[in-house]
Write a protein that holds these residues in place. Sequence first.
Motif, PDB file in Angstrom:
ATOM      1  N   MET A   1     -14.281  75.336   5.079  1.00  0.00           N
ATOM      2  CA  MET A   1     -12.874  75.698   5.203  1.00  0.00           C
ATOM      3  C   MET A   1     -11.491  75.468   4.672  1.00  0.00           C
ATOM      4  O   MET A   1     -11.426  75.232   3.456  1.00  0.00           O
ATOM      5  N   SER A   2     -10.618  75.771   5.439  1.00  0.00           N
ATOM      6  CA  SER A   2      -9.133  76.167   4.645  1.00  0.00           C
ATOM      7  C   SER A   2      -8.056  75.310   5.225  1.00  0.00           C
ATOM      8  O   SER A   2      -7.601  75.823   6.544  1.00  0.00           O
ATOM      9  N   GLN A   3      -7.240  74.914   4.633  1.00  0.00           N
ATOM     10  CA  GLN A   3      -5.827  73.789   5.331  1.00  0.00           C
ATOM     11  C   GLN A   3      -4.850  74.878   4.614  1.00  0.00           C
ATOM     12  O   GLN A   3      -4.557  75.384   3.280  1.00  0.00           O
ATOM     13  N   ILE A   4      -4.675  75.482   5.847  1.00  0.00           N
ATOM     14  CA  ILE A   4      -2.965  76.605   5.595  1.00  0.00           C
ATOM     15  C   ILE A   4      -1.374  76.507   6.256  1.00  0.00           C
ATOM     16  O   ILE A   4      -1.677  75.723   6.795  1.00  0.00           O
ATOM     17  N   THR A   5      -0.434  76.424   5.187  1.00  0.00           N
ATOM     18  CA  THR A   5       0.688  75.990   4.805  1.00  0.00           C
ATOM     19  C   THR A   5       1.177  76.835   4.730  1.00  0.00           C
ATOM     20  O   THR A   5       1.264  77.536   3.697  1.00  0.00           O
ATOM     21  N   ASP A   6       2.004  76.956   5.708  1.00  0.00           N
ATOM     22  CA  ASP A   6       3.466  78.282   5.624  1.00  0.00           C
ATOM     23  C   ASP A   6       4.856  76.993   4.777  1.00  0.00           C
ATOM     24  O   ASP A   6       5.161  76.056   6.336  1.00  0.00           O
ATOM     25  N   PHE A   7       5.257  77.937   3.974  1.00  0.00           N
ATOM     26  CA  PHE A   7       6.976  77.654   4.077  1.00  0.00           C
ATOM     27  C   PHE A   7       7.476  78.521   2.973  1.00  0.00           C
ATOM     28  O   PHE A   7       7.040  79.683   3.243  1.00  0.00           O
ATOM     29  N   LYS A   8       9.049  77.827   3.004  1.00  0.00           N
ATOM     30  CA  LYS A   8       9.753  78.623   2.679  1.00  0.00           C
ATOM     31  C   LYS A   8      10.668  78.149   0.977  1.00  0.00           C
ATOM     32  O   LYS A   8      10.411  77.541   1.296  1.00  0.00           O
ATOM     33  N   PHE A   9      11.353  79.376   0.269  1.00  0.00           N
ATOM     34  CA  PHE A   9      12.002  79.151  -0.242  1.00  0.00           C
ATOM     35  C   PHE A   9      12.819  80.201  -0.915  1.00  0.00           C
ATOM     36  O   PHE A   9      13.072  81.087  -0.843  1.00  0.00           O
ATOM     37  N   PRO A  10      14.067  79.884  -1.496  1.00  0.00           N
ATOM     38  CA  PRO A  10      15.058  80.802  -1.670  1.00  0.00           C
ATOM     39  C   PRO A  10      14.862  81.643  -2.289  1.00  0.00           C
ATOM     40  O   PRO A  10      14.350  81.657  -3.300  1.00  0.00           O
ATOM     41  N   SER A  11      15.665  83.423  -2.637  1.00  0.00           N
ATOM     42  CA  SER A  11      14.950  84.175  -2.908  1.00  0.00           C
ATOM     43  C   SER A  11      15.598  84.388  -3.920  1.00  0.00           C
ATOM     44  O   SER A  11      17.013  83.482  -4.175  1.00  0.00           O
ATOM     45  N   SER A  12      15.586  85.269  -5.306  1.00  0.00           N
ATOM     46  CA  SER A  12      16.383  84.702  -6.551  1.00  0.00           C
ATOM     47  C   SER A  12      17.572  86.328  -6.035  1.00  0.00           C
ATOM     48  O   SER A  12      18.827  85.428  -6.899  1.00  0.00           O
ATOM     49  N   ALA A  13      17.640  86.985  -4.838  1.00  0.00           N
ATOM     50  CA  ALA A  13      18.231  87.801  -4.646  1.00  0.00           C
ATOM     51  C   ALA A  13      19.172  86.691  -3.793  1.00  0.00           C
ATOM     52  O   ALA A  13      20.762  87.313  -3.404  1.00  0.00           O
ATOM     53  N   GLY A  14      19.367  85.336  -3.387  1.00  0.00           N
ATOM     54  CA  GLY A  14      20.353  85.191  -2.790  1.00  0.00           C
ATOM     55  C   GLY A  14      20.544  85.519  -1.424  1.00  0.00           C
ATOM     56  O   GLY A  14      21.757  84.797  -1.120  1.00  0.00           O
ATOM     57  N   THR A  15      19.393  86.439  -0.941  1.00  0.00           N
ATOM     58  CA  THR A  15      19.991  87.487   0.361  1.00  0.00           C
ATOM     59  C   THR A  15      19.443  86.045   1.544  1.00  0.00           C
ATOM     60  O   THR A  15      19.492  86.355   2.921  1.00  0.00           O
ATOM     61  N   CYS A  16      17.912  85.733   1.599  1.00  0.00           N
ATOM     62  CA  CYS A  16      17.518  84.770   2.220  1.00  0.00           C
ATOM     63  C   CYS A  16      16.037  84.032   2.113  1.00  0.00           C
ATOM     64  O   CYS A  16      15.698  84.051   0.412  1.00  0.00           O
ATOM     65  N   GLN A  17      15.866  83.442   2.500  1.00  0.00           N
ATOM     66  CA  GLN A  17      14.588  82.300   2.589  1.00  0.00           C
ATOM     67  C   GLN A  17      13.213  83.088   2.339  1.00  0.00           C
ATOM     68  O   GLN A  17      12.709  84.285   3.322  1.00  0.00           O
ATOM     69  N   ILE A  18      12.080  83.416   1.663  1.00  0.00           N
ATOM     70  CA  ILE A  18      11.168  83.947   0.828  1.00  0.00           C
ATOM     71  C   ILE A  18      10.088  82.744   1.431  1.00  0.00           C
ATOM     72  O   ILE A  18       9.913  82.360   1.691  1.00  0.00           O
ATOM     73  N   HIS A  19       8.999  84.038   2.605  1.00  0.00           N
ATOM     74  CA  HIS A  19       7.748  83.224   3.067  1.00  0.00           C
ATOM     75  C   HIS A  19       6.516  82.810   2.466  1.00  0.00           C
ATOM     76  O   HIS A  19       6.535  84.507   1.844  1.00  0.00           O
ATOM     77  N   ALA A  20       5.835  82.042   1.847  1.00  0.00           N
ATOM     78  CA  ALA A  20       5.038  81.726   1.278  1.00  0.00           C
ATOM     79  C   ALA A  20       3.841  81.126   1.992  1.00  0.00           C
ATOM     80  O   ALA A  20       4.547  80.792   3.188  1.00  0.00           O
ATOM     81  N   ARG A  21       2.496  81.207   1.532  1.00  0.00           N
ATOM     82  CA  ARG A  21       1.708  80.706   2.279  1.00  0.00           C
ATOM     83  C   ARG A  21       0.836  80.067   1.122  1.00  0.00           C
ATOM     84  O   ARG A  21       0.349  80.651   0.543  1.00  0.00           O
ATOM     85  N   GLN A  22       0.393  78.702   1.379  1.00  0.00           N
ATOM     86  CA  GLN A  22      -0.477  77.764   0.769  1.00  0.00           C
ATOM     87  C   GLN A  22      -2.172  77.872   1.573  1.00  0.00           C
ATOM     88  O   GLN A  22      -1.914  77.271   2.339  1.00  0.00           O
ATOM     89  N   TRP A  23      -3.537  78.185   0.827  1.00  0.00           N
ATOM     90  CA  TRP A  23      -4.422  78.151   1.512  1.00  0.00           C
ATOM     91  C   TRP A  23      -5.279  76.989   0.566  1.00  0.00           C
ATOM     92  O   TRP A  23      -5.320  77.097  -0.567  1.00  0.00           O
ATOM     93  N   LEU A  24      -5.453  75.713   0.634  1.00  0.00           N
ATOM     94  CA  LEU A  24      -6.163  74.771   0.880  1.00  0.00           C
ATOM     95  C   LEU A  24      -7.489  74.379   0.609  1.00  0.00           C
ATOM     96  O   LEU A  24      -7.943  74.228   2.055  1.00  0.00           O
TER      97      LEU A  24
END
Length: 314
Positions: A1-24
């Motif tokens: 089984m995997s624990q999936i978490t989605d989160f965001k962080f600011p893009s280097s471009a300063g234009t939006c939040q980057i969507h990221a995913r973690q599979w634990l």
Amino acid sequence: MSQITDFKFPSSAGTCQIHARQWLPDTTPYTGIVQLVHGIAEHIARYDAFARFLNAQGYIVVGNDHLGHGSSMAHPENPGYFADREGWTHVSNDVRTLQILTMRHFPNLPYFLFGHSMGSFLVRTCLIRFPGTVQGAVLCGTGWLPGAKLTAAQAAAQLECLRGGKRKPSPLLVHLSFDPYNQQFAPNRTQYDWLSANSENVDAYLADPMCGFTPTAGLFRDLASGLHLIQNPKQLSHMKKDMPILFIAGAQDPVGSNGEGVRQTYLHFKKAGMKHLDIRIYPGMRHEILNETGCETVYQDVCTWLARNRRAAV
């Protein structure tokens, strides 16, 4: 089984939040971390099966949608657009930011990058710009563009930016870049036959609303600048010489010139002084070897390579 978490962080471009995913993985201890870097006109969720396989081997897996892809849209009306300036730098910065964030949460674990297609070009960029920050890298579906073709690609992309605007989708550049890939599989069932010999995989790609869009002229401009960087011998010399690299590709992958472009890249890395290089070319497979029939062999080969180099890094 995997624990999936989605989160965001600011893009280097300063234009939006980057969507990221973690599979634990649901069990500890963890054996290492693999950061996935996806290709053009797709998104990180397509790597779910591979991520879950790595979880089963104890690896934490992370990845993000690049600028203009998936859920990282600064300009939803312009899918496949990086940034007004230095787009390639910003996208590779975002890859590095996710690495830093992940290492803060899970320190002292062997860390590997895995890049597919355009993602392999981004990983190669990170190996040059941030040498020695990971324990190894897997380059999947990579290639080497001859100098004359690269010069022509840069000129065509720049002309398209001037002619129609850098935020406009460019069917012309798609035609020049991708249509030749399909020609070797004529007569074609779809325009994406070159992706995979597995028709179900091709159909899933076509049915995915986050895949197969027409990239902007600006993205092609930035991609060409990235290729110019990673094919420059002086830049290649910046890589950490004792870091292990695994090249994997399909023997019928036109992006890697049916294996020849992958071997050329391997030789250029070797010429740059890289000491620990491995290469696997898979017969009968096209571009998306992670989704081909028989991909279990690819999965296991990557896992075996990771295990060997994880132990060497400890």
